[in-house]
Design a protein around this motif. Sequence first.
Motif, PDB file in Angstrom:
ATOM      1  N   ALA A  47       0.815  -1.217   0.000  1.00  0.00           N
ATOM      2  CA  ALA A  47       0.000   0.000   0.000  1.00  0.00           C
ATOM      3  C   ALA A  47       0.846   1.263   0.000  1.00  0.00           C
ATOM      4  CB  ALA A  47      -0.928  -0.001   1.215  1.00  0.00           C
ATOM      5  N   ASP A  48       2.088   1.179   0.504  1.00  0.00           N
ATOM      6  CA  ASP A  48       2.958   2.356   0.492  1.00  0.00           C
ATOM      7  C   ASP A  48       4.027   2.280  -0.586  1.00  0.00           C
ATOM      8  OD1 ASP A  48       4.119   0.275   1.888  1.00  0.00           O
ATOM      9  OD2 ASP A  48       5.104   1.541   3.371  1.00  0.00           O
ATOM     10  N   GLY A  49       3.780   1.443  -1.605  1.00  0.00           N
ATOM     11  CA  GLY A  49       4.612   1.475  -2.806  1.00  0.00           C
ATOM     12  C   GLY A  49       5.863   0.631  -2.807  1.00  0.00           C
ATOM     13  N   LYS A  50       6.052  -0.242  -1.839  1.00  0.00           N
ATOM     14  CA  LYS A  50       7.238  -1.088  -1.778  1.00  0.00           C
ATOM     15  C   LYS A  50       7.002  -2.371  -2.577  1.00  0.00           C
ATOM     16  CE  LYS A  50      10.975  -3.223  -0.079  1.00  0.00           C
ATOM     17  NZ  LYS A  50      12.347  -2.877  -0.473  1.00  0.00           N
ATOM     18  N   HIS A  51       7.954  -2.717  -3.449  1.00  0.00           N
ATOM     19  CA  HIS A  51       7.828  -3.937  -4.247  1.00  0.00           C
ATOM     20  C   HIS A  51       8.553  -5.100  -3.580  1.00  0.00           C
ATOM     21  CE1 HIS A  51       9.185  -6.835  -7.388  1.00  0.00           C
ATOM     22  NE2 HIS A  51       7.926  -6.726  -7.745  1.00  0.00           N
ATOM     23  N   THR A  92      -0.911 -14.478  -1.252  1.00  0.00           N
ATOM     24  CA  THR A  92       0.100 -13.659  -0.589  1.00  0.00           C
ATOM     25  C   THR A  92       0.188 -12.270  -1.218  1.00  0.00           C
ATOM     26  OG1 THR A  92       1.353 -15.665  -0.048  1.00  0.00           O
ATOM     27  CG2 THR A  92       2.530 -13.569   0.092  1.00  0.00           C
ATOM     28  N   ARG A  93       0.052 -12.204  -2.533  1.00  0.00           N
ATOM     29  CA  ARG A  93       0.058 -10.894  -3.202  1.00  0.00           C
ATOM     30  C   ARG A  93      -1.107 -10.042  -2.716  1.00  0.00           C
ATOM     31  NH1 ARG A  93       0.794 -11.812  -9.064  1.00  0.00           N
ATOM     32  NH2 ARG A  93       2.981 -11.817  -8.414  1.00  0.00           N
ATOM     33  N   SER A  94      -2.264 -10.664  -2.592  1.00  0.00           N
ATOM     34  CA  SER A  94      -3.433  -9.952  -2.106  1.00  0.00           C
ATOM     35  C   SER A  94      -3.195  -9.396  -0.707  1.00  0.00           C
ATOM     36  CB  SER A  94      -4.654 -10.888  -2.102  1.00  0.00           C
ATOM     37  OG  SER A  94      -5.777 -10.264  -1.538  1.00  0.00           O
ATOM     38  N   LEU A  95      -2.588 -10.214   0.153  1.00  0.00           N
ATOM     39  CA  LEU A  95      -2.282  -9.765   1.510  1.00  0.00           C
ATOM     40  C   LEU A  95      -1.296  -8.608   1.493  1.00  0.00           C
ATOM     41  CD1 LEU A  95      -2.325 -10.079   4.609  1.00  0.00           C
ATOM     42  CD2 LEU A  95      -0.538 -11.829   4.362  1.00  0.00           C
ATOM     43  N   MET A  96      -0.220  -8.738   0.732  1.00  0.00           N
ATOM     44  CA  MET A  96       0.814  -7.706   0.714  1.00  0.00           C
ATOM     45  C   MET A  96       0.282  -6.368   0.210  1.00  0.00           C
ATOM     46  SD  MET A  96       4.221  -9.651  -0.651  1.00  0.00           S
ATOM     47  CE  MET A  96       5.300 -10.538   0.488  1.00  0.00           C
ATOM     48  N   LYS A  97      -0.612  -6.403  -0.768  1.00  0.00           N
ATOM     49  CA  LYS A  97      -1.140  -5.170  -1.329  1.00  0.00           C
ATOM     50  C   LYS A  97      -1.994  -4.405  -0.329  1.00  0.00           C
ATOM     51  CE  LYS A  97      -2.507  -5.053  -5.653  1.00  0.00           C
ATOM     52  NZ  LYS A  97      -1.508  -4.168  -6.268  1.00  0.00           N
ATOM     53  N   ARG A  98      -2.403  -5.060   0.733  1.00  0.00           N
ATOM     54  CA  ARG A  98      -3.212  -4.395   1.748  1.00  0.00           C
ATOM     55  C   ARG A  98      -2.376  -3.875   2.916  1.00  0.00           C
ATOM     56  NH1 ARG A  98      -6.378  -9.352   1.465  1.00  0.00           N
ATOM     57  NH2 ARG A  98      -5.956  -9.732   3.654  1.00  0.00           N
ATOM     58  N   LEU A  99      -1.078  -4.097   2.880  1.00  0.00           N
ATOM     59  CA  LEU A  99      -0.232  -3.762   4.023  1.00  0.00           C
ATOM     60  C   LEU A  99       0.744  -2.641   3.681  1.00  0.00           C
ATOM     61  CD1 LEU A  99       0.650  -7.397   5.172  1.00  0.00           C
ATOM     62  CD2 LEU A  99      -1.267  -5.977   5.902  1.00  0.00           C
ATOM     63  N   THR A 100       1.254  -2.002   4.720  1.00  0.00           N
ATOM     64  CA  THR A 100       2.290  -0.990   4.542  1.00  0.00           C
ATOM     65  C   THR A 100       3.551  -1.456   5.251  1.00  0.00           C
ATOM     66  OG1 THR A 100       1.696   0.233   6.553  1.00  0.00           O
ATOM     67  CG2 THR A 100       0.552   0.840   4.526  1.00  0.00           C
ATOM     68  N   LYS A 121       2.342   9.111  -0.930  1.00  0.00           N
ATOM     69  CA  LYS A 121       2.996   7.812  -1.046  1.00  0.00           C
ATOM     70  C   LYS A 121       2.444   6.984  -2.194  1.00  0.00           C
ATOM     71  CE  LYS A 121       4.510   7.688   3.705  1.00  0.00           C
ATOM     72  NZ  LYS A 121       4.692   6.917   4.935  1.00  0.00           N
ATOM     73  N   SER A 122       1.181   7.218  -2.560  1.00  0.00           N
ATOM     74  CA  SER A 122       0.611   6.515  -3.700  1.00  0.00           C
ATOM     75  C   SER A 122       0.815   7.303  -4.985  1.00  0.00           C
ATOM     76  CB  SER A 122      -0.886   6.273  -3.474  1.00  0.00           C
ATOM     77  OG  SER A 122      -1.095   5.520  -2.321  1.00  0.00           O
ATOM     78  N   LYS A 123       1.465   8.463  -4.866  1.00  0.00           N
ATOM     79  CA  LYS A 123       1.739   9.336  -6.004  1.00  0.00           C
ATOM     80  C   LYS A 123       0.445   9.695  -6.742  1.00  0.00           C
ATOM     81  CE  LYS A 123       6.405   7.533  -6.544  1.00  0.00           C
ATOM     82  NZ  LYS A 123       6.921   8.525  -5.608  1.00  0.00           N
ATOM     83  N   ILE A 124      -0.554  10.046  -5.961  1.00  0.00           N
ATOM     84  CA  ILE A 124      -1.838  10.442  -6.514  1.00  0.00           C
ATOM     85  C   ILE A 124      -1.903  11.959  -6.557  1.00  0.00           C
ATOM     86  CG2 ILE A 124      -4.335  10.356  -6.184  1.00  0.00           C
ATOM     87  CD1 ILE A 124      -3.786   7.821  -4.523  1.00  0.00           C
TER      88      ILE A 124
END
Length: 515
Positions: free
Chosen positions: A59-63, A330-338, A487-490
């Motif tokens: 959620a905070d842009g970390k890959h 796991t991808r779904s979980l990670m996308k919801r976390l910072t 952080k989301s560059k919006i």
Amino acid sequence: KEITAKVNAGDILAVNGILGDVIINPTEDQAAEFIEAGKAYAEQKAEWEKLKDAQTVTADGKHFELAANIGTPKDLEGVHNNGAEAVGLYRTEFLYMDSPDFPTEDDQYEAYKAVLEGMAGKPVVVRTMDIGGDKELPYLKLPHEMNPFLGYRALRISLSELGDGMFRTQLRALLRASAHGNLRIMFPMVATLKEFRTAKKMYEEERQKLIDEGVTVSEDIQVGIMIEIPAAAVLADKFAKEVDFFSIGTNDLIQYTMAADRMNEQVSYLYQPYNPSILRLIKNVIDAAHAEGKWAGMCGEMAGDQTAVPLLMGMGLDEFSMSATSVLRTRSLMKRLTTTKMAELAEKALKECDTMEEVQELVDKWRKFISDNFYNCTVEIFRGLGEMYVQDERFTKNIDKTKEGLSEFLNEAIENEYDMIITHHPLIFRKPNRIVPDDLLGYKITELIKNDIALYSSHTNLDSAKNGINKTIVEMLGFKSNEIIEKSKIKSFDEAGLGRIVRLEEEISLSSLVR
């Protein structure tokens, strides 16, 4: 282990393969629960499937790199079907175990080539032969040992006189195949720097021989080690100066650290992936790698463990390699976390927890905090015209479409210092219209912005909001509106006094996110 004695011919079994629950001859109510659970899981899988081609970004842009473990080239189908970004562990011992004799250099070359080409330039981490322990070859006569898991196995065989030729043949096959993709070679069961240096020397010798023979060999092969022996984990700072990467093999690391055979039911309680001692070893390895500019991954079962993933993210693990079927979940979980919040969680686990149970309790409390705060203090969700959006009443608030009802809610949001409002109500976020007067838009919405309350709508179609934010609501927790936008560059925009508004790209069910 008693299931075969308890089940008779004709019995009906209700099986939950996710939780490991089995009920013999379930009641109608129990059967209905299992059926509903199956439907819910099918729906969840369909949601995960949408992430197949997505990047694994928090959620905070970390890959993070999500990779899959494989045993043969045939497993690539599962890798692609589940959207893995790499092969994090290719268990080459299956080439030996599926053959009546030592596989030839050409046989191995074709297998490695198939995987490298099949991954089309994506990383492929190949573990050299890990024979011994519970993996035996009928054509390789190994001495009988009282404890083969702690004995003559893996790299120890490869570096011995018995395994020298076999190891060099595998290295040659790998080096030849390296021209066809992004190859990374990993040595298993390394305990000392001398073992790694010896294996690396043999690798360099075979590499030079092939070059002298005119064979094309890639110049970008990374060579690393599995961290599965505590001695190597403790000395990771020294290893990191010489290896290109670490991949933590938690299955063996846990059993060796706890001195407990994970296949022995009498001591199975000691298989504790969340034990603070294990977590500290993992953190030590990650920090040692990063100090030398190297990356650290994990290829044990823990990499896909949904309780462990938030902790590993917080500790800075770079690559997670797991069963292909765990990648999308796991991808779904990670996308919801910072990563910032997960770093705080990991710090508490490492410094404040004394037992595995305390770590589990810590993570469970964090999950409950997310669930509770959806309604209590963080997010209010509403939709106009008296229509419920999500079924769980904790997560919804019906708002009267009149200006009085809307105004009352906006006052409530300000008084209770909500962090954000996520809305499917089209009236707030359009230009002034027949129903909502200018003063409400200009004054009330401005008050929300002044109080740093973020506004999100799925109904706005303004061009400046088209990119939206990440597709789940959980990703926003922990951030104020300005932080989300930054952080989301919006890009924020202001139209008719609306202030910061961005769009959710798709409607989702909150109840599915916190289940």
